[in-house]
Design an enzyme around this catalytic site. Structure first.
Site, PDB file in Angstrom:
ATOM      1  N   CYS A  69       2.922  -3.337  -8.712  1.00 48.19           N
ATOM      2  CA  CYS A  69       2.767  -2.805 -10.076  1.00 48.19           C
ATOM      3  C   CYS A  69       1.663  -3.533 -10.834  1.00 48.19           C
ATOM      4  CB  CYS A  69       4.084  -2.907 -10.822  1.00 48.19           C
ATOM      5  SG  CYS A  69       4.763  -4.568 -10.810  1.00 48.19           S
ATOM      6  N   ASP A 125      -6.171  15.696  -6.802  1.00 48.30           N
ATOM      7  CA  ASP A 125      -4.778  15.954  -6.397  1.00 48.30           C
ATOM      8  C   ASP A 125      -4.687  17.381  -5.899  1.00 48.30           C
ATOM      9  OD1 ASP A 125      -1.939  14.282  -7.107  1.00 48.30           O
ATOM     10  OD2 ASP A 125      -1.732  16.381  -6.490  1.00 48.30           O
ATOM     11  N   GLY A 167       8.064   4.593 -15.495  1.00 50.77           N
ATOM     12  CA  GLY A 167       7.174   4.603 -16.647  1.00 50.77           C
ATOM     13  C   GLY A 167       5.749   4.287 -16.241  1.00 50.77           C
ATOM     14  N   LEU A 202      10.897   2.959  -5.308  1.00 48.39           N
ATOM     15  CA  LEU A 202      10.584   2.167  -6.497  1.00 48.39           C
ATOM     16  C   LEU A 202      11.086   0.742  -6.294  1.00 48.39           C
ATOM     17  CD1 LEU A 202      11.603   4.579  -9.411  1.00 48.39           C
ATOM     18  CD2 LEU A 202       9.295   3.752  -8.941  1.00 48.39           C
ATOM     19  N   HIS A 247      10.430  -6.939  -1.849  1.00 53.28           N
ATOM     20  CA  HIS A 247      11.343  -6.893  -3.014  1.00 53.28           C
ATOM     21  C   HIS A 247      12.795  -6.717  -2.603  1.00 53.28           C
ATOM     22  CE1 HIS A 247       7.745  -6.990  -5.270  1.00 53.28           C
ATOM     23  NE2 HIS A 247       7.335  -5.822  -4.811  1.00 53.28           N
ATOM     24  N   ALA A 248      13.042  -5.794  -1.672  1.00 54.11           N
ATOM     25  CA  ALA A 248      14.437  -5.527  -1.285  1.00 54.11           C
ATOM     26  C   ALA A 248      15.009  -6.708  -0.496  1.00 54.11           C
ATOM     27  CB  ALA A 248      14.509  -4.238  -0.467  1.00 54.11           C
ATOM     28  N   PHE A 283      19.512   3.413 -37.682  1.00 52.74           N
ATOM     29  CA  PHE A 283      18.273   3.708 -38.402  1.00 52.74           C
ATOM     30  C   PHE A 283      17.823   2.499 -39.218  1.00 52.74           C
ATOM     31  CE2 PHE A 283      16.967   4.930 -42.837  1.00 52.74           C
ATOM     32  CZ  PHE A 283      15.622   5.018 -42.546  1.00 52.74           C
TER      33      PHE A 283
HETATM   34  C1  LIG Z   1       0.099  -0.148  -6.214  1.00 57.34           C
HETATM   35  C2  LIG Z   1       1.588  -0.041  -6.335  1.00 57.34           C
HETATM   36  C3  LIG Z   1       2.185  -0.065  -7.579  1.00 57.34           C
HETATM   37  C4  LIG Z   1       3.564   0.032  -7.701  1.00 57.34           C
HETATM   38  N1  LIG Z   1       4.127  -0.008  -8.949  1.00 57.34           N
HETATM   39  C5  LIG Z   1       5.465   0.066  -9.094  1.00 57.34           C
HETATM   40  C6  LIG Z   1       6.059  -0.032 -10.385  1.00 57.34           C
HETATM   41  O1  LIG Z   1       5.381  -0.193 -11.398  1.00 57.34           O
HETATM   42  N2  LIG Z   1       7.405   0.070 -10.465  1.00 57.34           N
HETATM   43  C7  LIG Z   1       8.196   0.241  -9.368  1.00 57.34           C
HETATM   44  O2  LIG Z   1       9.424   0.302  -9.502  1.00 57.34           O
HETATM   45  N3  LIG Z   1       7.648   0.329  -8.122  1.00 57.34           N
HETATM   46  C8  LIG Z   1       6.306   0.251  -7.973  1.00 57.34           C
HETATM   47  N4  LIG Z   1       5.744   0.338  -6.719  1.00 57.34           N
HETATM   48  C9  LIG Z   1       6.617   0.614  -5.562  1.00 57.34           C
HETATM   49  C10 LIG Z   1       7.197  -0.658  -5.019  1.00 57.34           C
HETATM   50  O3  LIG Z   1       6.169  -1.561  -4.709  1.00 57.34           O
HETATM   51  C11 LIG Z   1       8.018  -0.367  -3.761  1.00 57.34           C
HETATM   52  O4  LIG Z   1       9.041   0.537  -4.090  1.00 57.34           O
HETATM   53  C12 LIG Z   1       8.603  -1.672  -3.254  1.00 57.34           C
HETATM   54  O5  LIG Z   1       7.573  -2.456  -2.695  1.00 57.34           O
HETATM   55  C13 LIG Z   1       9.685  -1.461  -2.195  1.00 57.34           C
HETATM   56  O6  LIG Z   1      10.122  -2.708  -1.762  1.00 57.34           O
HETATM   57  P1  LIG Z   1      10.735  -2.914  -0.306  1.00 57.34           P
HETATM   58  O7  LIG Z   1      11.028  -4.359  -0.180  1.00 57.34           O
HETATM   59  O8  LIG Z   1      11.832  -1.935  -0.096  1.00 57.34           O
HETATM   60  O9  LIG Z   1       9.604  -2.457   0.700  1.00 57.34           O
HETATM   61  P2  LIG Z   1       8.126  -3.030   1.000  1.00 57.34           P
HETATM   62  O10 LIG Z   1       7.509  -3.520  -0.254  1.00 57.34           O
HETATM   63  O11 LIG Z   1       7.423  -1.947   1.744  1.00 57.34           O
HETATM   64  O12 LIG Z   1       8.374  -4.281   1.954  1.00 57.34           O
HETATM   65  C14 LIG Z   1       8.819  -4.139   3.254  1.00 57.34           C
HETATM   66  C15 LIG Z   1       8.675  -5.462   3.958  1.00 57.34           C
HETATM   67  O13 LIG Z   1       9.169  -5.319   5.278  1.00 57.34           O
HETATM   68  C16 LIG Z   1       8.290  -5.972   6.187  1.00 57.34           C
HETATM   69  N5  LIG Z   1       8.460  -5.316   7.489  1.00 57.34           N
HETATM   70  C17 LIG Z   1       8.282  -4.011   7.799  1.00 57.34           C
HETATM   71  N6  LIG Z   1       8.565  -3.783   9.088  1.00 57.34           N
HETATM   72  C18 LIG Z   1       8.927  -4.979   9.612  1.00 57.34           C
HETATM   73  C19 LIG Z   1       9.338  -5.403  10.908  1.00 57.34           C
HETATM   74  N7  LIG Z   1       9.448  -4.559  11.932  1.00 57.34           N
HETATM   75  N8  LIG Z   1       9.606  -6.711  11.090  1.00 57.34           N
HETATM   76  C20 LIG Z   1       9.513  -7.610  10.074  1.00 57.34           C
HETATM   77  N9  LIG Z   1       9.130  -7.256   8.833  1.00 57.34           N
HETATM   78  C21 LIG Z   1       8.859  -5.961   8.601  1.00 57.34           C
HETATM   79  C22 LIG Z   1       6.912  -5.787   5.566  1.00 57.34           C
HETATM   80  O14 LIG Z   1       6.005  -6.788   6.037  1.00 57.34           O
HETATM   81  C23 LIG Z   1       7.227  -5.925   4.081  1.00 57.34           C
HETATM   82  O15 LIG Z   1       7.103  -7.262   3.630  1.00 57.34           O
HETATM   83  C24 LIG Z   1       4.365   0.203  -6.554  1.00 57.34           C
HETATM   84  C25 LIG Z   1       3.763   0.210  -5.290  1.00 57.34           C
HETATM   85  C26 LIG Z   1       2.399   0.069  -5.175  1.00 57.34           C
HETATM   86  C27 LIG Z   1       1.779   0.047  -3.819  1.00 57.34           C
HETATM   87  N1  LIG Z   2       4.783   2.888 -12.539  1.00 54.94           N
HETATM   88  C1  LIG Z   2       5.543   3.037 -11.466  1.00 54.94           C
HETATM   89  O1  LIG Z   2       6.758   3.097 -11.534  1.00 54.94           O
HETATM   90  C2  LIG Z   2       4.882   3.141 -10.142  1.00 54.94           C
HETATM   91  C3  LIG Z   2       5.606   3.579  -9.068  1.00 54.94           C
HETATM   92  N2  LIG Z   2       5.025   3.707  -7.842  1.00 54.94           N
HETATM   93  C4  LIG Z   2       5.817   4.295  -6.762  1.00 54.94           C
HETATM   94  O2  LIG Z   2       5.212   4.089  -5.498  1.00 54.94           O
HETATM   95  C5  LIG Z   2       5.370   5.255  -4.680  1.00 54.94           C
HETATM   96  C6  LIG Z   2       4.039   5.700  -4.138  1.00 54.94           C
HETATM   97  O3  LIG Z   2       3.168   6.086  -5.210  1.00 54.94           O
HETATM   98  P1  LIG Z   2       2.078   7.212  -5.006  1.00 54.94           P
HETATM   99  O4  LIG Z   2       1.410   7.013  -3.700  1.00 54.94           O
HETATM  100  O5  LIG Z   2       1.261   7.297  -6.237  1.00 54.94           O
HETATM  101  O6  LIG Z   2       2.966   8.519  -4.823  1.00 54.94           O
HETATM  102  P2  LIG Z   2       3.422   9.651  -5.878  1.00 54.94           P
HETATM  103  O7  LIG Z   2       4.531  10.363  -5.218  1.00 54.94           O
HETATM  104  O8  LIG Z   2       3.638   9.088  -7.232  1.00 54.94           O
HETATM  105  O9  LIG Z   2       2.160  10.613  -5.990  1.00 54.94           O
HETATM  106  C7  LIG Z   2       1.541  11.199  -4.889  1.00 54.94           C
HETATM  107  C8  LIG Z   2       0.549  12.243  -5.393  1.00 54.94           C
HETATM  108  O10 LIG Z   2      -0.248  12.663  -4.296  1.00 54.94           O
HETATM  109  C9  LIG Z   2      -0.397  14.067  -4.344  1.00 54.94           C
HETATM  110  N3  LIG Z   2      -0.666  14.508  -2.969  1.00 54.94           N
HETATM  111  C10 LIG Z   2       0.192  14.620  -1.939  1.00 54.94           C
HETATM  112  N4  LIG Z   2      -0.460  14.993  -0.820  1.00 54.94           N
HETATM  113  C11 LIG Z   2      -1.762  15.126  -1.159  1.00 54.94           C
HETATM  114  C12 LIG Z   2      -2.936  15.470  -0.448  1.00 54.94           C
HETATM  115  N5  LIG Z   2      -2.897  15.740   0.852  1.00 54.94           N
HETATM  116  N6  LIG Z   2      -4.104  15.505  -1.115  1.00 54.94           N
HETATM  117  C13 LIG Z   2      -4.162  15.209  -2.450  1.00 54.94           C
HETATM  118  N7  LIG Z   2      -3.076  14.870  -3.169  1.00 54.94           N
HETATM  119  C14 LIG Z   2      -1.899  14.823  -2.534  1.00 54.94           C
HETATM  120  C15 LIG Z   2       0.904  14.575  -4.951  1.00 54.94           C
HETATM  121  O11 LIG Z   2       0.729  15.859  -5.561  1.00 54.94           O
HETATM  122  C16 LIG Z   2       1.222  13.482  -5.974  1.00 54.94           C
HETATM  123  O12 LIG Z   2       0.646  13.771  -7.231  1.00 54.94           O
HETATM  124  C17 LIG Z   2       6.034   6.304  -5.536  1.00 54.94           C
HETATM  125  O13 LIG Z   2       7.406   6.361  -5.229  1.00 54.94           O
HETATM  126  C18 LIG Z   2       5.828   5.793  -6.938  1.00 54.94           C
HETATM  127  O14 LIG Z   2       6.863   6.192  -7.824  1.00 54.94           O
HETATM  128  C19 LIG Z   2       3.720   3.419  -7.653  1.00 54.94           C
HETATM  129  C20 LIG Z   2       2.942   2.971  -8.682  1.00 54.94           C
HETATM  130  C21 LIG Z   2       3.478   2.754 -10.013  1.00 54.94           C
END
Ligand SMILES: Cc1cc2nc3c(=O)[nH]c(=O)nc-3n(C[C@H](O)[C@H](O)[C@H](O)COP(=O)(O)OP(=O)(O)OC[C@H]3O[C@@H](n4cnc5c(N)ncnc54)[C@H](O)[C@@H]3O)c2cc1C
Ligand SMILES: NC(=O)C1=CN([C@@H]2O[C@H](COP(=O)(O)OP(=O)(O)OC[C@H]3O[C@@H](n4cnc5c(N)ncnc54)[C@H](O)[C@@H]3O)[C@@H](O)[C@H]2O)C=CC1
Length: 444
Positions: free
Chosen positions: A43, A179, A328, A298, A11-12, A425
């Site tokens: 997501c 948790d 959210g 995020l 994404h970034a 409103f």
């Molecule tokens: C299940 C899930 C649900 C989520 N839901 C939400 C949501 O609803 N809303 C939200 O805002 N965020 C959500 N997130 C979080 C969001 O996905 C991350 O914040 C986001 O992916 C960050 O983007 P990024 O590009 O910074 O990093 P990443 O997605 O981690 O991407 C990093 C990239 O760098 C590459 N890379 C790493 N090291 C190297 C290297 N040495 N050489 C070349 N390439 C490399 C990797 O292959 C990867 O493609 C969710 C995450 C997960 C896992």
């Molecule tokens: N709807 C959205 O905006 C979404 C955002 N994301 C983002 O992706 C990132 C990763 O998400 P998550 O992995 O869910 O992290 P998170 O930070 O949202 O939650 C991690 C949870 O794990 C618990 N935890 C920590 N150590 C533990 C342990 N040893 N044993 C049991 N529980 C433990 C914490 O108390 C916390 O509740 C977050 O920054 C999150 O905001 C991910 C999914 C959806």
């Protein structure tokens, strides 16, 4: 010509590349990504696993071809192994094994994050799953199709854990959500809101094991049970979702790191080294609610930080407005939103904070249909009256409301000013005494 290398193109990295190529014609953009796909929307993972969407196809919005059509050189399955920041050279290995050295004027690190893996016995057993990449979700879905996965234990009841617990339950699995904290979503919400989600999950048959520390995962070759300090949970699959750790090995001791290892950046997304930018999950953000540096992983932050870095690396000047960590979640129709700090966090951070709460219906009582309850909490600083955070919950789509609070925190609006803010409103939408106004007026 301005040679810009982007390391990581999820994404970034993708957002940085798009911004550069749309705005800076002299930018020669070269991209390396270690993965075989980019732009997977994590997501959508829970929706895919829970079969609320048809498949994963719609969860990608970019690829190598799209980026190349705009003029970038893109190397997929090409991990960058080292960066010589003094000579300004990136070293990578291409898919066919060729070693390449790419020099740059500016480098943008977009290496993201990886899931935190707890250091406990049994972590390498079969069916202990990570959930970050497309490949992870694909593997989980393939395994769920086999008869043998009946009991799924999700470790970590944060955003990923709660979303996936719903998805597994929708697939007919017996789900246990563990948790270490005594509730779910503790990072984002105070107790009145976490209680709503707790009840919601419980009412859908998810077994909640909060306040439990996982000690061990047991099995033969495959996982069979998860042992905590309070009991034993049957498990045919264990999903780990206890947060992310930034991927910053490439900094190689040369770049300043935050307490969790993220690259520290300034408001231009520049790291401690000139011409080296960092964005998304591998970098810090400026958190307006605490008025300090923070780490908030995020996708929304990834995109915004990328836009800022791309303009600065491209030759323009753009400063980040900072973030509030707005977020959210929607679980079985319960929608919860938050931004800034919870009351609990504000107090831990040393603020003299207070909360004002209000519960109401979304619309006037005479609207008999589609008029659910709404719940709001606004957190503010008792001394300065500045708004520090907000939380909202309803089965109604109130999501747009949280943006108001995000901007309020960013602009350091006081609770008293919010109380007098012009909020329209119309009975089709809301009440004349709007719950936002009412909560603000209730501040002591
Ligand atoms: C299940 C899930 C649900 C989520 N839901 C939400 C949501 O609803 N809303 C939200 O805002 N965020 C959500 N997130 C979080 C969001 O996905 C991350 O914040 C986001 O992916 C960050 O983007 P990024 O590009 O910074 O990093 P990443 O997605 O981690 O991407 C990093 C990239 O760098 C590459 N890379 C790493 N090291 C190297 C290297 N040495 N050489 C070349 N390439 C490399 C990797 O292959 C990867 O493609 C969710 C995450 C997960 C896992
Ligand atoms: N709807 C959205 O905006 C979404 C955002 N994301 C983002 O992706 C990132 C990763 O998400 P998550 O992995 O869910 O992290 P998170 O930070 O949202 O939650 C991690 C949870 O794990 C618990 N935890 C920590 N150590 C533990 C342990 N040893 N044993 C049991 N529980 C433990 C914490 O108390 C916390 O509740 C977050 O920054 C999150 O905001 C991910 C999914 C959806």
């Amino acid at each position: 010509m301005n040679k810009i290398v982007i390391v990581g193109a999820n994404h970034a990295g993708t957002a940085a590349a798009n911004t550069l190529m749309a705005n800076y014609k002299d930018a020669k953009v070269t991209i390396f990504d270690a993965n075989s796909n980019i732009s997977f929307l994590g997501c959508g993972m829970a929706l895919w696993i829970g079969e609320q969407i048809a498949g994963a196809e719609g969860l990608f919005y970019s690829d190598k071809e799209k980026l190349e059509a705009q003029g970038a050189v893109v190397h997929m399955e090409a991990p960058v192994e080292n960066i010589d920041f003094d000579r300004k050279v990136v070293y990578a290995t291409l898919k066919d094994g060729t070693k390449v050295e790419e020099s740059y004027d500016k480098v943008i690190l977009a290496t993201g994050s990886t899931p935190i893996i707890p250091n406990i016995p049994g972590i390498d057993l079969e069916n202990v799953q990570k959930v970050k990449l497309y490949q992870h979700a694909d593997e989980v879905i393939r395994k769920l199709k086999t008869e043998e996965i009946e009991n799924v234990v999700v470790v970590g009841a944060g955003y990923i854990g709660v979303e996936l617990a719903e998805a597994f339950e929708r697939k007919g699995k017996k789900v246990t959500l563990i948790d270490i904290a005594d509730t779910c979503l503790p990072v984002y919400y105070d107790e009145p809101f976490t209680n709503l989600m707790r009840e919601n999950l419980k009412n859908h048959g998810i077994h909640l094991a909060f306040g439990e520390r996982v000690l061990e995962i047991r099995g033969d070759q495959k996982v069979r049970e998860v042992v905590t300090d309070k009991g034993v949970h049957k498990a045919d699959m264990v999903v780990l979702s206890i947060g992310f750790r930034p991927n910053t090995a490439l900094g190689n001791g040369k770049l300043e790191l935050f307490r969790n290892g993220a690259f520290v950046v300034d408001k231009h997304q520049e790291t401690s080294m000139k011409d080296v930018y960092a964005i998304g999950d591998c970098a810090t953000v400026f958190d307006n609610s605490i008025q300090d540096t923070n780490y908030i992983a995020l996708a929304s932050n990834a995109v915004r930080t990328a836009i800022v870095a791309a303009h600065n690396a491209g030759g323009g000047t753009l400063e980040s407005a900072g973030v509030q960590g707005s977020n959210g979640i929607c679980i079985y129709d319960l929608k919860m939103l938050s931004t800034g700090m919870t009351l609990a966090k504000a107090n831990v951070c040393g603020f003299e904070a207070a909360a004002t709460d209000y519960d109401d219906l979304q619309k006037p009582e005479f609207i008999e249909e589609n008029n659910p309850k709404v719940k709001i909490r606004i957190v503010y600083d008792k001394k300065t009256r500045v708004i520090l955070g907000a939380q909202m919950a309803s089965t109604y789509d109130i999501s747009m409301g949280i943006h108001l609070f995000s901007l309020a925190i960013q602009e350091r609006v006081t609770i008293d000013k919010l109380a007098l803010t012009d909020i329209f409103f119309l009975p089709h939408f809301n009440k004349p005494y709007n719950y936002i106004t009412m909560a603000a007026l209730g501040a002591k």
